[in-house]
Design an enzyme around this catalytic site. Structure first.
Site, PDB file in Angstrom:
ATOM      1  N   SER A   1       0.933  -1.343   0.066  1.00  0.00           N
ATOM      2  CA  SER A   1      -0.044   0.377   0.185  1.00  0.00           C
ATOM      3  C   SER A   1       1.242   0.924   0.184  1.00  0.00           C
ATOM      4  O   SER A   1       2.289   1.143  -0.099  1.00  0.00           O
ATOM      5  CB  SER A   1      -1.113  -0.058   1.499  1.00  0.00           C
ATOM      6  OG  SER A   1      -1.173   1.719   1.505  1.00  0.00           O
TER       7      SER A   1
ATOM      8  N   TYR B   1      -2.169  -1.491  10.831  1.00  0.00           N
ATOM      9  CA  TYR B   1      -2.155  -1.891   8.985  1.00  0.00           C
ATOM     10  C   TYR B   1      -1.263  -1.167   8.178  1.00  0.00           C
ATOM     11  O   TYR B   1      -0.929  -1.995   7.466  1.00  0.00           O
ATOM     12  CB  TYR B   1      -3.659  -1.353   8.194  1.00  0.00           C
ATOM     13  CG  TYR B   1      -4.005  -1.374   6.687  1.00  0.00           C
ATOM     14  CD1 TYR B   1      -4.364  -3.384   6.447  1.00  0.00           C
ATOM     15  CD2 TYR B   1      -3.191  -0.227   6.413  1.00  0.00           C
ATOM     16  CE1 TYR B   1      -4.855  -2.804   5.372  1.00  0.00           C
ATOM     17  CE2 TYR B   1      -3.804  -0.329   4.695  1.00  0.00           C
ATOM     18  CZ  TYR B   1      -4.548  -1.607   4.443  1.00  0.00           C
ATOM     19  OH  TYR B   1      -4.372  -2.247   2.820  1.00  0.00           O
TER      20      TYR B   1
HETATM   21  N1  NAI Z   1      -8.964  -0.323  -0.752  1.00  0.00           N
HETATM   22  C1  NAI Z   1      -7.724  -0.064  -0.777  1.00  0.00           C
HETATM   23  O1  NAI Z   1      -7.504   1.764  -0.343  1.00  0.00           O
HETATM   24  C2  NAI Z   1      -6.804  -0.282  -0.797  1.00  0.00           C
HETATM   25  C3  NAI Z   1      -6.479  -1.810  -0.334  1.00  0.00           C
HETATM   26  N2  NAI Z   1      -4.775  -2.010  -0.320  1.00  0.00           N
HETATM   27  C4  NAI Z   1      -4.806  -3.558  -0.513  1.00  0.00           C
HETATM   28  O2  NAI Z   1      -5.077  -4.145  -1.798  1.00  0.00           O
HETATM   29  C5  NAI Z   1      -5.963  -5.712  -1.183  1.00  0.00           C
HETATM   30  C6  NAI Z   1      -6.690  -6.035  -1.822  1.00  0.00           C
HETATM   31  O3  NAI Z   1      -7.852  -5.096  -0.748  1.00  0.00           O
HETATM   32  P1  NAI Z   1      -8.951  -4.436  -1.111  1.00  0.00           P
HETATM   33  O4  NAI Z   1     -10.275  -5.420  -1.909  1.00  0.00           O
HETATM   34  O5  NAI Z   1      -9.506  -2.950  -0.941  1.00  0.00           O
HETATM   35  O6  NAI Z   1     -10.119  -5.084  -0.142  1.00  0.00           O
HETATM   36  P2  NAI Z   1     -11.608  -5.620   0.589  1.00  0.00           P
HETATM   37  O7  NAI Z   1     -12.058  -6.025   2.188  1.00  0.00           O
HETATM   38  O8  NAI Z   1     -12.247  -5.084  -0.774  1.00  0.00           O
HETATM   39  O9  NAI Z   1     -11.619  -7.647   0.090  1.00  0.00           O
HETATM   40  C7  NAI Z   1     -10.025  -8.717   1.005  1.00  0.00           C
HETATM   41  C8  NAI Z   1     -10.283  -9.703  -0.123  1.00  0.00           C
HETATM   42  O10 NAI Z   1      -9.607 -10.597   0.896  1.00  0.00           O
HETATM   43  C9  NAI Z   1     -10.084 -11.613   1.013  1.00  0.00           C
HETATM   44  N3  NAI Z   1      -9.578 -11.916   2.434  1.00  0.00           N
HETATM   45  C10 NAI Z   1      -9.673 -11.424   4.045  1.00  0.00           C
HETATM   46  N4  NAI Z   1      -9.183 -12.242   4.767  1.00  0.00           N
HETATM   47  C11 NAI Z   1      -8.985 -13.666   3.990  1.00  0.00           C
HETATM   48  C12 NAI Z   1      -8.033 -14.847   4.656  1.00  0.00           C
HETATM   49  N5  NAI Z   1      -7.768 -14.865   6.075  1.00  0.00           N
HETATM   50  N6  NAI Z   1      -8.011 -15.116   3.845  1.00  0.00           N
HETATM   51  C13 NAI Z   1      -8.258 -15.630   2.673  1.00  0.00           C
HETATM   52  N7  NAI Z   1      -8.713 -14.291   1.396  1.00  0.00           N
HETATM   53  C14 NAI Z   1      -8.699 -13.213   3.580  1.00  0.00           C
HETATM   54  C15 NAI Z   1     -11.237 -10.834   1.253  1.00  0.00           C
HETATM   55  O11 NAI Z   1     -12.349 -12.293   1.292  1.00  0.00           O
HETATM   56  C16 NAI Z   1     -11.831 -10.090  -0.020  1.00  0.00           C
HETATM   57  O12 NAI Z   1     -11.979 -10.229  -0.893  1.00  0.00           O
HETATM   58  C17 NAI Z   1      -5.457  -5.209   0.581  1.00  0.00           C
HETATM   59  O13 NAI Z   1      -4.399  -6.345   0.510  1.00  0.00           O
HETATM   60  C18 NAI Z   1      -5.278  -4.677   1.264  1.00  0.00           C
HETATM   61  O14 NAI Z   1      -4.416  -4.316   2.080  1.00  0.00           O
HETATM   62  C19 NAI Z   1      -3.522  -2.033  -0.701  1.00  0.00           C
HETATM   63  C20 NAI Z   1      -3.972  -0.039  -1.103  1.00  0.00           C
HETATM   64  C21 NAI Z   1      -5.610   0.383  -0.906  1.00  0.00           C
HETATM   65  C1  LIG Z   2      -3.768   7.568   1.193  1.00  0.00           C
HETATM   66  C2  LIG Z   2      -4.320   5.615   0.864  1.00  0.00           C
HETATM   67  C3  LIG Z   2      -4.193   5.015   1.569  1.00  0.00           C
HETATM   68  C4  LIG Z   2      -4.605   3.504   1.686  1.00  0.00           C
HETATM   69  C5  LIG Z   2      -4.586   2.701   2.757  1.00  0.00           C
HETATM   70  C6  LIG Z   2      -4.849   1.653   1.981  1.00  0.00           C
HETATM   71  O1  LIG Z   2      -3.965   0.726   1.932  1.00  0.00           O
HETATM   72  C7  LIG Z   2      -5.899   1.067   2.444  1.00  0.00           C
HETATM   73  C8  LIG Z   2      -6.853   2.358   3.211  1.00  0.00           C
HETATM   74  C9  LIG Z   2      -8.442   1.538   3.190  1.00  0.00           C
HETATM   75  C10 LIG Z   2      -9.459   2.263   3.556  1.00  0.00           C
HETATM   76  C11 LIG Z   2      -9.155   3.930   3.800  1.00  0.00           C
HETATM   77  C12 LIG Z   2      -9.720   4.979   1.970  1.00  0.00           C
HETATM   78  C13 LIG Z   2      -9.019   5.695   2.535  1.00  0.00           C
HETATM   79  C14 LIG Z   2      -8.164   6.387   2.779  1.00  0.00           C
HETATM   80  C15 LIG Z   2      -8.070   8.266   2.800  1.00  0.00           C
HETATM   81  C16 LIG Z   2      -6.861   8.802   3.976  1.00  0.00           C
HETATM   82  C17 LIG Z   2      -6.229   7.842   4.850  1.00  0.00           C
HETATM   83  C18 LIG Z   2      -5.460   8.698   4.911  1.00  0.00           C
HETATM   84  C19 LIG Z   2      -4.017   8.173   5.857  1.00  0.00           C
HETATM   85  C20 LIG Z   2      -3.412   7.300   7.061  1.00  0.00           C
HETATM   86  O2  LIG Z   2      -2.744   8.098   7.654  1.00  0.00           O
HETATM   87  O3  LIG Z   2      -4.210   6.253   6.879  1.00  0.00           O
END
Ligand code: NAI
Ligand SMILES: CCCCCC(=O)/C=C/C=C\C/C=C\C/C=C\CCCC(=O)O
Length: 191
Positions: free
Chosen positions: A67, A80
Site C-alpha cells: 500500500s 495496518y
Molecule cells: N482499498 C484500498 O484503498 C487499498 C487496498 N490495498 C490492499 O489491496 C488488497 C485488497 O483489498 P481490497 O480489495 O481493498 O479489500 P476488500 O476488503 O474489498 O477485499 C479483501 C479480500 O481479502 C479477502 N480475505 C480477507 N481475509 C482473508 C483470509 N484470511 N484468507 C483469504 N482471503 C481473505 C476477503 O475475502 C476479500 O475478498 C489488500 O491487501 C489491501 O490491503 C492497498 C492499498 C489501498
Molecule cells: C491515502 C490512501 C491510503 C490507502 C491505505 C490502504 O491501503 C487502505 C485503505 C482503506 C481504506 C481507507 C480509505 C481511504 C484512506 C484515506 C486516507 C487515509 C489517510 C492516511 C492515513 O493516515 O491512514
C-alpha cells in the site's frame, strides 16, 4: 488449498500468484498481523514450494499487495501500515538475485493509494479509520474520501507486472499525486 484448487482446475504448473487478500483492522490487530503478514509469508512459502525450478516447477511470478502506507506513515491505521511495510520487505528480500537464482521466481508488489472497494466502505465510511473529529476538522481528509482509484486501474498494473520478466523485488506505487511509478529505493550496503 488454493494451490491444490488451482492445480485441479488449471493443470499442475502454477506460474502466477497474485496475493491480494488483506484486511484493515486496528482493533483486532492480531488478526490484521495474521492475515496480512503471516498470510503473505505462507503464500510466499507455498509459491516457492510449487513454482521453484529446483523443486521441478517452472518458476514464475508472485505479486503481493502492499500500500502507499506500506512506504509511509499512517496516522489512522498504524498496525495496518506496519503490516504493509512488512509485505514490502518480504517482496524486496525474496526479490533479490540470490533468491531468484535459487528458485527462479520473481517477486514484486503494488502499493496503491485509496481504491474503491469494500475495505474503504468498511473503514472510511464507518469512520473506524477516521475518528469523527478528524473528519470534521480536515478538508484535506475529505479530499481523500472522494478520490479513489478503480480496482481495474490497480489490476492493470498487476497485469503489467505479470507480463514483465525483467522486474524483481520492485514496488509499483499508484498514487493520486504521482500516478503509477516504480519506487526507487536507496542502495544501502550490508553492514
Ligand atoms: N482499498 C484500498 O484503498 C487499498 C487496498 N490495498 C490492499 O489491496 C488488497 C485488497 O483489498 P481490497 O480489495 O481493498 O479489500 P476488500 O476488503 O474489498 O477485499 C479483501 C479480500 O481479502 C479477502 N480475505 C480477507 N481475509 C482473508 C483470509 N484470511 N484468507 C483469504 N482471503 C481473505 C476477503 O475475502 C476479500 O475478498 C489488500 O491487501 C489491501 O490491503 C492497498 C492499498 C489501498
Ligand atoms: C491515502 C490512501 C491510503 C490507502 C491505505 C490502504 O491501503 C487502505 C485503505 C482503506 C481504506 C481507507 C480509505 C481511504 C484512506 C484515506 C486516507 C487515509 C489517510 C492516511 C492515513 O493516515 O491512514
Amino acid at each position: 488449498d488454493i494451490f491444490r484448487f488451482s492445480q485441479e482446475k488449471f493443470g499442475p504448473h502454477v506460474e502466477i500468484v497474485v496475493n491480494c487478500a488483506g484486511i484493515l483492522n486496528e482493533q483486532d490487530w492480531h488478526l490484521c498481523v495474521q492475515v496480512n503478514i503471516v498470510g503473505s509469508i505462507l503464500i510466499t512459502k507455498c509459491a516457492i514450494e510449487h513454482m521453484s525450478k529446483a523443486e521441478g516447477g517452472r518458476g514464475g511470478c508472485v505479486v503481493h499487495f502492499s500500500s502507499v502506507v506500506g512506504m509511509s506513515a499512517s496516522e489512522y491505521s498504524p498496525i495496518y501500515s506496519a503490516t504493509k511495510h512488512a509485505i514490502l520487505g518480504l517482496t524486496r528480500s525474496y526479490g533479490t538475485e540470490r533468491q531468484f537464482e535459487q528458485h527462479g521466481v520473481l517477486f514484486n508488489c503494488v502499493c496503491p493509494g485509496a481504491v474503491d472497494t469494500d475495505m474503504v466502505s468498511k473503514n472510511a465510511v464507518q469512520r473506524t479509520l477516521f475518528p469523527e473529529e478528524a473528519v470534521s476538522n480536515s478538508n484535506d481528509l475529505m479530499l481523500w474520501v472522494y478520490f479513489f482509484f478503480s480496482p481495474d486501474r490497480v489490476a492493470t498494473v498487476v497485469m503489467d507486472l505479470i507480463a514483465n520478466d525483467e522486474m524483481n523485488g520492485q514496488a509499483m506505487m499508484i498514487s493520486l499525486s504521482r500516478g503509477v511509478e516504480q519506487v526507487k529505493f536507496p542502495q544501502i550496503p550490508h553492514c
